[in-house]
Design an enzyme around this catalytic site. Structure first.
Site, PDB file in Angstrom:
ATOM      1  N   HIS A   1      -9.889   6.912  -8.779  1.00  0.00           N
ATOM      2  CA  HIS A   1     -10.090   7.698  -7.562  1.00  0.00           C
ATOM      3  C   HIS A   1      -9.482   7.035  -6.327  1.00  0.00           C
ATOM      4  CE1 HIS A   1     -13.608   4.997  -7.093  1.00  0.00           C
ATOM      5  NE2 HIS A   1     -13.491   5.243  -5.815  1.00  0.00           N
TER       6      HIS A   1
ATOM      7  N   HIS B   1      -8.240  -0.524  -9.329  1.00  0.00           N
ATOM      8  CA  HIS B   1      -8.046  -0.070  -7.944  1.00  0.00           C
ATOM      9  C   HIS B   1      -6.990  -0.894  -7.203  1.00  0.00           C
ATOM     10  CE1 HIS B   1     -11.352   2.442  -8.729  1.00  0.00           C
ATOM     11  NE2 HIS B   1     -12.330   1.715  -8.252  1.00  0.00           N
TER      12      HIS B   1
END
Length: 598
Positions: free
Chosen positions: A283, A345
């Protein structure tokens, strides 16, 4: 020691190939392989990041009469088709698309199934993101949302549960309540076991009822632990895949624990899916500032010439949370901060930052450049890493618990809650430049940012104004990903007055001041991309392999040698060792200067 992926690839799938189930996109190929010539070049439109209504993607011939595709003849079930052999291109290309006609839109449906619908991620992120897309008219006219989980719920109970997390946060329009009611009426629930084909057969029956014989496109979001990914994909592929449209699966991290388990997971998934149908979601790639990174670099002449070892002294990727594991200790202890944050990430952001200019904005061109960066990097060594774990601390009359005070965490746990690392890229652009990562929990502030520190000015005429500490005169570009998105550039400036006094000032773009409309959540962008078949912000299997190759040797060494993490107080700036690591590479952490924009 955490458990590895233990779910075996189903024995019942030995003779199963993707073409028999999830690979119904191949049927679209055969349908359009002889498309009428009226669809010429003039009808082609770009499908890159089109934030319009969701649409069906059709195969077209390219200018040289070859369709652009991303699956093999064998995967497509077309190996014996001479016409297909003549017209198909090697894997790796994206398929162009044309908009559907109004009649075609009316004849197609979109069914979104959230597997693990009773979990926190589904309720806090996925359902609200789907509602936001509906609220902004980004979903097709004919769509339904199904929740699937083991918990026994009725349709109304699901609606009541998710209604508590839906908000009209975008612009507070007057029709918010009406929109919410309309959305909830399209939400349904099916209880079942994740490893039961009968449960997915019941789901399929309900999906078909809502699809009413129309062309069905199905998206599955796996909001479940990774040890049951394969069971769900197997059952869904056999019993609940689309018979006449596309079927896609969004897979949440973690994608394994190391190279071996990640490779095994990919191998098992590919018994039922083609690579084209797997959307590995991170995300952070959907964050506004991360998406803006390539725009900032490639569309501004002032930055691109500076983006190399010639002008940049170091790059820092910083992630910090001001809270501990709070309720996630059992899960977190199996993975730790390196697997949870750094390997995905921060490494994804690094690859986007450091990649060469891609040939185009096509998904495969961008992902190819990211893979090149990852493959050019040295695997991490223990001497270039510092690990820490937060301990209990009292502050302002309040007591804060240690990581091992969590009842779900073993008292003798060595799992790091903080890590700092120095990475290097062995290519002409970045040779010798340290890329420093830092990630931790229970720190003094919540932030995620990219900091680019430039080299000192050679022969600086004003160096006496800064004394012996030239770092105070360093130009620095900061992209604050969260919270309060911002981009600012630190420059040296004369303080107004009769004297010659210099000061560090910020050229600041604060998003909330410049763009008052609220920024969409990352899950909204990524869900819409998956619906539209846009893969640019999703992780490809070879990209995942390259990422794990960098971290697996380090992770094994940490676990085999039982390296004890340096303790740091809850709410502090982290272990002292992180400062020594930075100093070893002649770097000072940029987030410790206390500037006003932090």
């Amino acid at each position: 020691m955490a458990t590895r992926l233990t779910t075996p690839c189903s024995s019942s799938s030995t003779n199963f190939s993707p073409s028999s189930s999830f690979n119904n996109e191949a049927k679209l190929f055969t349908r359009f392989i002889s498309m009428p010539r009226k669809y010429g070049l003039s009808t082609w439109v770009s499908h890159i990041h089109s934030k319009t209504h969701a649409r069906k993607h059709f195969l077209l011939n390219s200018s040289n009469e070859h369709p652009l595709n991303a699956f093999s003849l064998q995967d497509a079930g077309l190996a014996g088709n001479p016409l297909a052999k003549e017209r198909i291109e090697p894997p790796g290309k994206e398929r162009p698309s044309i908009p559907m006609s109004e009649a075609e839109k009316e004849e197609s449906t979109l069914s979104i199934t959230v597997v693990g619908a009773s979990g926190d991620l589904a309720n806090k992120k996925i359902f609200p993101a789907l509602f936001a897309l509906f609220y902004e008219d980004c979903l097709p006219e004919n769509f339904t949302v199904f929740g699937f989980a083991r918990t026994k719920l009725t349709d109304e109970e699901l609606r009541n549960m998710i209604s508590k997390t839906l908000t009209c946060r975008i612009d507070k329009r007057e029709n918010c309540d009406d929109k919410m009611d309309q959305f909830l009426k399209r939400c349904f629930y099916q209880a079942g076991q994740y490893n039961s084909e009968e449960s997915f057969l019941e789901l399929d029956k309900k999906l078909k009822e809502k699809e009413a014989g129309k062309l069905s496109n199905r998206l599955f979001y796996l909001s479940i632990p990774p040890n049951i990914f394969v069971d769900v994909v197997r059952c869904a592929s056999h019993r609940a895949s689309s018979a006449n449209g596309w079927t896609r699966v969004i897979v949440e991290k973690p994608f394994g624990r190391d190279s071996e388990s990640s490779g095994e997971l990919t191998r098992c998934l590919k018994q039922y899916l083609t690579e084209d149908q797997i959307f590995r979601i991170d995300h952070y790639l959907g964050k506004e500032l991360v998406e803006n990174l390539s725009v900032l670099r490639f569309s501004n002449l002032v930055f691109e010439p500076l983006w190399s070892r010639n002008y940049i002294r170091n790059v820092q990727l910083i992630f910090s949370e001001d809270f501990g594991t709070e309720g996630r200790g059992g899960y977190f202890d199996n993975y730790g901060i390196i697997r949870d944050i750094m390997q995905n990430h921060l490494l994804q952001i690094l690859a986007l930052f450091a990649m060469e200019t891609p040939v185009s904005l096509e998904a495969e061109d961008i992902r190819n450049e990211k893979v090149k960066v990852l493959r050019s990097m040295k695997p991490l060594k223990l001497e270039d890493v510092i690990v820490g774990q937060y301990k209990g601390h009292g502050k302002g009359g309040k007591s804060y618990p240690a990581y091992t005070d969590d009842p779900t965490v073993p008292k003798d746990s060595l799992t790091p809650t903080f890590a700092a690392a120095a990475l290097f890229i062995n290519n002409a652009r970045w040779d010798g430049i340290p890329f420093l990562m830092k990630a931790g929990k229970a720190l003094h502030v919540k932030r995620a940012e990219i900091r680019v520190q430039f080299r000192h000015v050679p022969g600086n005429l004003y160096k006496r104004n800064f004394g012996t500490d030239l770092d105070k005169a360093t130009n620095e570009l900061v992209l604050r990903v969260q919270p309060d998105e911002a981009i600012y550039l630190k420059i040296n400036n004369k303080v107004p007055g009769l004297g010659m006094r210099l000061d560090r000032s910020d050229l600041n773009l604060l998003y909330r001041a410049r763009y008052p409309k609220e920024i969409p959540d990352a899950y909204e962008r990524l869900l819409l991309d998956a619906i539209e078949g846009e893969r640019r912000l999703f992780i490809r299997s070879d990209e995942l392999d390259a990422a794990w190759a960098l971290f697996t040797p380090l992770l094994r060494e940490l676990e085999e040698k039982k390296i004890f993490p340096e303790l740091y107080p809850y709410g502090s700036r982290g272990p002292v060792g992180a400062h020594y690591l930075a100093a070893k590479h002649n770097v000072r952490w940029g987030d410790l200067s206390g500037e006003i924009y932090e």
